[in-house]
Design an enzyme around this catalytic site. Structure first.
Site, PDB file in Angstrom:
ATOM      1  N   GLU A   1      62.053 -23.525  -4.194  1.00 34.92           N
ATOM      2  CA  GLU A   1      62.379 -23.521  -5.621  1.00 34.92           C
ATOM      3  C   GLU A   1      63.840 -23.094  -5.807  1.00 34.92           C
ATOM      4  O   GLU A   1      64.439 -22.504  -4.900  1.00 34.92           O
ATOM      5  CB  GLU A   1      61.456 -22.531  -6.352  1.00 34.92           C
ATOM      6  CG  GLU A   1      59.974 -22.830  -6.216  1.00 34.92           C
ATOM      7  CD  GLU A   1      59.517 -24.039  -7.036  1.00 34.92           C
ATOM      8  OE1 GLU A   1      60.331 -24.670  -7.729  1.00 34.92           O
ATOM      9  OE2 GLU A   1      58.321 -24.366  -6.958  1.00 34.92           O
TER      10      GLU A   1
ATOM     11  N   ASP B   1      54.400 -28.738   3.305  1.00 40.36           N
ATOM     12  CA  ASP B   1      53.940 -27.497   2.675  1.00 40.36           C
ATOM     13  C   ASP B   1      52.422 -27.471   2.508  1.00 40.36           C
ATOM     14  O   ASP B   1      51.738 -28.480   2.738  1.00 40.36           O
ATOM     15  CB  ASP B   1      54.651 -27.282   1.323  1.00 40.36           C
ATOM     16  CG  ASP B   1      54.667 -28.527   0.435  1.00 40.36           C
ATOM     17  OD1 ASP B   1      53.936 -29.489   0.732  1.00 40.36           O
ATOM     18  OD2 ASP B   1      55.403 -28.535  -0.564  1.00 40.36           O
TER      19      ASP B   1
ATOM     20  N   ASN C   1      62.697 -29.543 -11.193  1.00 43.89           N
ATOM     21  CA  ASN C   1      63.732 -28.495 -11.092  1.00 43.89           C
ATOM     22  C   ASN C   1      64.562 -28.653  -9.813  1.00 43.89           C
ATOM     23  O   ASN C   1      65.358 -27.785  -9.480  1.00 43.89           O
ATOM     24  CB  ASN C   1      63.082 -27.110 -11.137  1.00 43.89           C
ATOM     25  CG  ASN C   1      62.118 -26.893  -9.973  1.00 43.89           C
ATOM     26  OD1 ASN C   1      61.962 -27.755  -9.116  1.00 43.89           O
ATOM     27  ND2 ASN C   1      61.471 -25.737  -9.955  1.00 43.89           N
TER      28      ASN C   1
ATOM     29  N   HIS D   1      63.313 -28.941  -6.734  1.00 41.00           N
ATOM     30  CA  HIS D   1      62.733 -28.379  -5.504  1.00 41.00           C
ATOM     31  C   HIS D   1      62.388 -29.482  -4.504  1.00 41.00           C
ATOM     32  O   HIS D   1      62.107 -30.609  -4.868  1.00 41.00           O
ATOM     33  CB  HIS D   1      61.531 -27.459  -5.804  1.00 41.00           C
ATOM     34  CG  HIS D   1      60.263 -28.136  -6.215  1.00 41.00           C
ATOM     35  ND1 HIS D   1      59.281 -27.483  -6.913  1.00 41.00           N
ATOM     36  CD2 HIS D   1      59.798 -29.395  -6.023  1.00 41.00           C
ATOM     37  CE1 HIS D   1      58.277 -28.311  -7.110  1.00 41.00           C
ATOM     38  NE2 HIS D   1      58.558 -29.473  -6.587  1.00 41.00           N
TER      39      HIS D   1
HETATM   40  P1  PGA Z   1      55.449 -35.356  -7.786  1.00 33.18           P
HETATM   41  O1  PGA Z   1      56.000 -34.007  -7.170  1.00 33.18           O
HETATM   42  O2  PGA Z   1      55.544 -36.367  -6.686  1.00 33.18           O
HETATM   43  O3  PGA Z   1      54.018 -35.059  -8.141  1.00 33.18           O
HETATM   44  O4  PGA Z   1      56.323 -35.686  -8.950  1.00 33.18           O
HETATM   45  C1  PGA Z   1      57.207 -34.058  -6.517  1.00 33.18           C
HETATM   46  C2  PGA Z   1      57.521 -32.685  -5.993  1.00 33.18           C
HETATM   47  O5  PGA Z   1      57.252 -31.709  -6.706  1.00 33.18           O
HETATM   48  O6  PGA Z   1      58.033 -32.591  -4.879  1.00 33.18           O
END
Ligand code: PGA
Length: 243
Positions: free
Chosen positions: A143, A67, A136, A138
């Protein structure tokens, strides 16, 4: 699905890097799907170390990132392009021409999403896709929603995400409001998936994603249907898994 529980973040990072290293050794011209965020930083550190020690050769590896924010130029230090160069690409012998991140500066969002999806397809898809997981559920910027998005697309970031990101920017107006992400279908086409999580803050979502119902409300839960998934979690993130 294989679940590997590690002692701590360092151990998680080493084991995850070992799985990626095995992929690079067994297929030197493999396609790696890569991720940003705090979770994979230690994994990239190990890959850089093993490159420096002469164990790994990235010269034929191709990469596609999950992304990117829409609207950020590559030289913005919050762009995922910048992150990947900072944590991995600048430190190994990868050919930058073989590395790919969605282009946040393309004014035509639809064209950019189509271009990126076609590029991944032209590579024959990812041999291995590395993922983190959001609180959450994702994966990438997919999302929770009422359906699984199939292909690379542009998403409107949730208000909570914009709010959480504002600490990284001078003003709220500078915070990107949209992002490109591989779709769930783009991710599911990868031959192998490696998903990482660490810390007690991820314990609930790890249990829900891998042992709860498969639902677009928990996007990572779809991985239960993928034939080759390895989950590497530290003890804290594994705390709520059934024993
Ligand atoms: P993080 O993010 O590695 O900063 O916890 C994970 C994500 O949102 O995919």
């Amino acid at each position: 699905m294989r679940i590997i529980v590690t002692k701590d973040y360092e151990d998680m990072s080493k084991k995850a890097a070992a799985i990626i290293a095995a992929q690079v050794v067994s297929k030197p011209d493999c396609v790696l799907g890569l991720a940003t965020g705090s979770t994979p930083i230690g994994t990239y550190k190990n890959l850089v170390k093993w490159y420096e020690e002469g164990t790994l050769d990235f010269s034929a590896v191709k990469t596609v990132n999950l992304d990117e924010y829409r609207g950020l130029p590559r030289d913005n230090d919050q762009s995922y392009y910048y992150f990947m160069h900072d944590h991995l690409f600048n430190h190994v012998n990868i050919d930058v021409a073989n590395t790919n991140v969605p282009d946040g500066t393309n004014p035509d969002a639809e064209q950019e999403a189509e271009r990126y999806e076609a590029l991944i397809a032209s590579y024959g898809g990812q041999d291995l896709q590395l993922l983190g997981i959001g609180h959450n559920g994702h994966i990438g910027f997919n999302e929770p929603s009422d359906s699984f998005d199939k292909i690379t697309h542009c998403v409107d970031l949730q208000e909570s995400t914009i709010e959480a990101n504002k600490r990284f920017f001078a003003t709220i107006d500078d915070v990107p409001k949209q992002a490109y992400t591989m779709g769930i279908g783009t991710i599911m086409k990868a031959k192998k998936i490696l998903i990482l999580a660490n810390g007690e803050g991820k314990a609930d979502i790890v249990a829900k994603a891998f042992f709860g119902p498969v639902t677009p409300q928990v996007p990572a839960s779809i991985l239960q249907f993928h034939p080759d998934v390895t989950v590497v979690v530290d003890e804290a993130a594994a705390a709520k898994l059934p024993r």
